[in-house]
Scaffold this motif. Structure first.
Motif, PDB file in Angstrom:
ATOM      1  N   VAL A 287      -2.151 -22.997 -58.503  1.00 38.09           N
ATOM      2  CA  VAL A 287      -2.467 -23.008 -57.082  1.00 38.09           C
ATOM      3  C   VAL A 287      -3.947 -23.352 -56.951  1.00 38.09           C
ATOM      4  O   VAL A 287      -4.806 -22.663 -57.511  1.00 38.09           O
ATOM      5  N   ASP A 288      -4.242 -24.412 -56.235  1.00 39.44           N
ATOM      6  CA  ASP A 288      -5.625 -24.867 -56.125  1.00 39.44           C
ATOM      7  C   ASP A 288      -6.488 -23.780 -55.479  1.00 39.44           C
ATOM      8  O   ASP A 288      -6.164 -23.293 -54.388  1.00 39.44           O
ATOM      9  N   GLY A 292      -5.645 -23.846 -51.703  1.00 37.41           N
ATOM     10  CA  GLY A 292      -4.510 -22.935 -51.663  1.00 37.41           C
ATOM     11  C   GLY A 292      -3.173 -23.626 -51.848  1.00 37.41           C
ATOM     12  O   GLY A 292      -2.120 -22.975 -51.757  1.00 37.41           O
ATOM     13  N   GLN A 293      -3.183 -24.925 -52.140  1.00 41.83           N
ATOM     14  CA  GLN A 293      -1.958 -25.687 -52.296  1.00 41.83           C
ATOM     15  C   GLN A 293      -1.521 -25.730 -53.762  1.00 41.83           C
ATOM     16  O   GLN A 293      -2.363 -25.776 -54.663  1.00 41.83           O
ATOM     17  N   PRO A 294      -0.202 -25.721 -54.028  1.00 43.78           N
ATOM     18  CA  PRO A 294       0.258 -25.847 -55.417  1.00 43.78           C
ATOM     19  C   PRO A 294      -0.015 -27.249 -55.948  1.00 43.78           C
ATOM     20  O   PRO A 294       0.145 -28.239 -55.221  1.00 43.78           O
ATOM     21  N   ARG A 295      -0.423 -27.308 -57.217  1.00 45.24           N
ATOM     22  CA  ARG A 295      -0.694 -28.602 -57.845  1.00 45.24           C
ATOM     23  C   ARG A 295      -0.003 -28.642 -59.196  1.00 45.24           C
ATOM     24  O   ARG A 295       0.040 -27.638 -59.909  1.00 45.24           O
TER      25      ARG A 295
END
Length: 319
Positions: A287-288, A292-295
């Motif tokens: 999770v960045d 806060g986004q999944p990568r």
């Protein structure tokens, strides 16, 4: 007297300037100090570098070969090796944004300058390609291992990404080609836990010892390769030195092309590029910490097996 702040000097051929503090000492000339402190370069080489203006003082001014030594300052120079081995494989940038660079590292290429390698490192190649002087690795792969490597683009956000690795918030998936024994050893898939410590004599090796496990890896068989070989999937839950190589060896399945396990082989002057370690960092997810986004990133490389040649780069999109 306080030293002046470090200089922000430009890259030279992708190499950042190294800073060397000057302590109180007996040296009459700066050249005497450099020749004693960094003897592997050689006094004649240092004199040549200084004559070319490749050694600077803490004001960014060239230091002449006959310059007197003065303590409590810094010197700057750029590492360079005359006889550096060439690594004949291509690295590839898979992703680049304002904070993060993801690249595929080929086998045999070190991540950062060390020992016999300066230009022939992933960091130097990426700095040459992008011009990003602040580029810095977030984690490391062994020189022999191929696959995904993450770099920080900006110093201000570097610790946020490094913290993910320190706190084990990164999902890492590797592949390896190793022996298969039909009726010997554990059943797969499995979670293998062991305690690894540095070998007391062969410091390059890790060894399995009694005690509370400090290394845990989930291991599965992806496919059989003939009678006595297989492709394995390795998911490390911890990050001990040489964890995957040492644990696969302890299971009686040393990874193909490994020059450290089970037997530490002598360092060769000429590298045999035809027998790479069959270990690949295939996927990485997290999770960045900024968005806060999944990568999730997937390598463009594939293991082909030591008897079929080197890993080949093929298209594999970011997912």
């Amino acid at each position: 007297m306080a030293r002046p702040p470090k200089l922000d000097l430009p890259l030279r051929d992708g190499v950042a300037a190294s800073a060397l503090a000057c302590p109180p000492g007996h040296w009459a000339l700066v050249l005497d100090f450099l020749a004693e402190r960094l003897p592997l370069v050689g006094r004649g080489d240092w004199a040549g570098r200084m004559a070319r203006g490749d050694v600077l003082d803490d004001g960014g001014r060239p230091v002449a070969p006959d310059a007197p030594y003065r303590a409590q300052r810094r010197l700057y120079y750029w590492r360079w090796l005359a006889d550096e081995p060439i690594v004949p494989f291509v690295s590839r940038i898979l992703h680049l944004d304002d904070h993060l660079l993801v690249a595929d590292k080929p086998h045999f290429l070190p991540v950062t300058p060390k020992g016999r390698y300066v230009q022939q490192t992933l960091l130097t190649r990426l700095r040459q390609e992008t011009g990003l002087a602040a580029l810095s690795p977030i984690h490391r792969l062994d020189r022999e291992t191929a696959g995904l490597t993450l770099f920080s683009v900006q110093p201000g956000s570097r610790d946020a990404y490094q913290r993910l690795f320190r706190e084990r918030e990164v999902e890492k998936v590797y592949e390896a080609i190793a022996p298969w024994r039909e009726a010997v050893g554990p059943e797969f898939p499995m979670a293998y836990a062991s305690r690894l410590e540095e070998h007391p004599v062969d410091f390059m090796q890790m060894r399995t010892v009694p005690g509370e496990p400090n290394a845990v890896t989930r291991i599965a068989v992806l496919e059989r390769l003939g009678i006595d070989r297989a492709r394995y999937e390795l998911r490390p839950e911890t990050g001990v030195k040489h964890q995957l190589r040492a644990q696969m060896c302890a299971l009686g399945r040393p990874i193909e092309g490994d020059r450290i396990y089970p037997v530490l082989r002598p360092v060769e002057e000429t590298v045999d590029f035809s027998c790479p370690l069959q270990l690949l960092a295939r996927e990485i997810a997290f999770v960045d910490p900024l968005s806060g986004q999944p990568r999730r990133f997937v390598t463009s490389l594939r293991l082909t097996g030591a008897d079929e040649g080197l890993s080949q780069a093929v298209a594999a999109p970011e997912r």
